[in-house]
Design a protein around this motif. Structure first.
Motif, short mmCIF file in Angstrom:
data_model
loop_
_atom_site.label_atom_id
_atom_site.label_comp_id
_atom_site.label_asym_id
_atom_site.label_seq_id
_atom_site.Cartn_x
_atom_site.Cartn_y
_atom_site.Cartn_z
N ASP A 51 -29.21 -19.51 -18.71
CA ASP A 51 -27.92 -19.91 -18.16
C ASP A 51 -27.43 -21.19 -18.84
OD1 ASP A 51 -26.26 -21.60 -16.25
OD2 ASP A 51 -26.28 -19.68 -15.19
N PRO A 52 -26.22 -21.17 -19.43
CA PRO A 52 -25.75 -22.37 -20.14
C PRO A 52 -25.55 -23.58 -19.24
CG PRO A 52 -24.07 -20.66 -20.15
CD PRO A 52 -25.30 -20.07 -19.56
N ALA A 53 -25.09 -23.39 -18.03
CA ALA A 53 -24.88 -24.53 -17.12
C ALA A 53 -26.21 -25.16 -16.74
CB ALA A 53 -24.13 -24.08 -15.86
N GLU A 54 -27.20 -24.35 -16.46
CA GLU A 54 -28.52 -24.87 -16.12
C GLU A 54 -29.16 -25.56 -17.32
OE1 GLU A 54 -32.74 -23.23 -14.39
OE2 GLU A 54 -30.89 -22.27 -13.68
N ALA A 55 -28.96 -24.99 -18.51
CA ALA A 55 -29.50 -25.60 -19.72
C ALA A 55 -28.86 -26.97 -19.97
CB ALA A 55 -29.26 -24.68 -20.92
N GLU A 56 -27.54 -27.08 -19.77
CA GLU A 56 -26.85 -28.36 -19.93
C GLU A 56 -27.40 -29.39 -18.93
OE1 GLU A 56 -24.24 -29.75 -21.66
OE2 GLU A 56 -23.77 -28.06 -22.95
N HIS A 57 -27.57 -28.96 -17.69
CA HIS A 57 -28.07 -29.86 -16.65
C HIS A 57 -29.47 -30.35 -17.02
CE1 HIS A 57 -28.59 -31.48 -12.61
NE2 HIS A 57 -29.80 -30.95 -12.62
N GLU A 58 -30.32 -29.43 -17.44
CA GLU A 58 -31.69 -29.82 -17.79
C GLU A 58 -31.71 -30.75 -19.00
OE1 GLU A 58 -35.88 -27.81 -19.13
OE2 GLU A 58 -34.58 -26.68 -17.78
N LEU A 59 -30.89 -30.45 -20.02
CA LEU A 59 -30.84 -31.31 -21.20
C LEU A 59 -30.41 -32.72 -20.83
CD1 LEU A 59 -31.04 -31.66 -24.28
CD2 LEU A 59 -28.66 -30.84 -24.42
N TYR A 60 -29.46 -32.84 -19.93
CA TYR A 60 -28.96 -34.15 -19.51
C TYR A 60 -30.04 -34.95 -18.78
CZ TYR A 60 -26.07 -37.67 -17.23
OH TYR A 60 -25.55 -38.86 -16.80
N HIS A 61 -30.84 -34.28 -17.94
CA HIS A 61 -31.82 -34.96 -17.10
C HIS A 61 -33.24 -35.01 -17.69
CE1 HIS A 61 -29.06 -35.60 -13.82
NE2 HIS A 61 -28.65 -34.37 -13.97
N MET A 62 -33.47 -34.33 -18.79
CA MET A 62 -34.80 -34.25 -19.39
C MET A 62 -35.20 -35.61 -19.99
SD MET A 62 -35.74 -31.56 -22.44
CE MET A 62 -35.12 -30.19 -21.47
N ASP A 63 -36.45 -36.01 -19.77
CA ASP A 63 -36.90 -37.25 -20.41
C ASP A 63 -37.19 -36.95 -21.89
OD1 ASP A 63 -39.51 -36.19 -20.63
OD2 ASP A 63 -40.22 -37.27 -18.89
N GLU A 64 -37.28 -38.00 -22.68
CA GLU A 64 -37.42 -37.82 -24.13
C GLU A 64 -38.69 -37.09 -24.51
OE1 GLU A 64 -37.07 -40.38 -28.21
OE2 GLU A 64 -35.73 -40.82 -26.54
N ALA A 65 -39.79 -37.33 -23.80
CA ALA A 65 -41.05 -36.64 -24.11
C ALA A 65 -40.90 -35.13 -23.93
CB ALA A 65 -42.17 -37.18 -23.22
#
Length: 78
Positions: A51-65
């Motif tokens: 899902d593109p919306a979920e992927a965007e959300h995860e990318l935004y909140h994902m830590d660098e590691a």
């Protein structure tokens, strides 16, 4: 939405989400483009939800590691 990060070789990469269709045959993908060394081939990985919306959300909140771990599991584009 895009994120930038450095890999283990000190190259700077840009990560962003490609289009996709929830539940469709074209799942959302995370694309990685090297901005410090343009000759390096782009890479991609399919997002687990598709899902593109979920992927965007995860990318935004994902830590660098976690982002680097996802990058390491990606494959070069042809």
């Amino acid at each position: 939405m895009r994120r930038t990060f450095m890999d283990g070789q000190f190259d700077e990469w840009e990560a962003y989400v490609s289009g996709g269709q929830p539940g469709g045959t074209k799942a959302a993908r995370l694309l990685f483009v090297c901005i410090s060394t343009p000759t390096r081939r782009p890479r991609s990985v399919t997002h687990s939800s598709g899902d593109p919306a979920e992927a965007e959300h995860e990318l935004y909140h994902m830590d660098e590691a976690a982002l680097i771990e996802l990058f390491q599991s990606s494959e070069e584009l042809p």
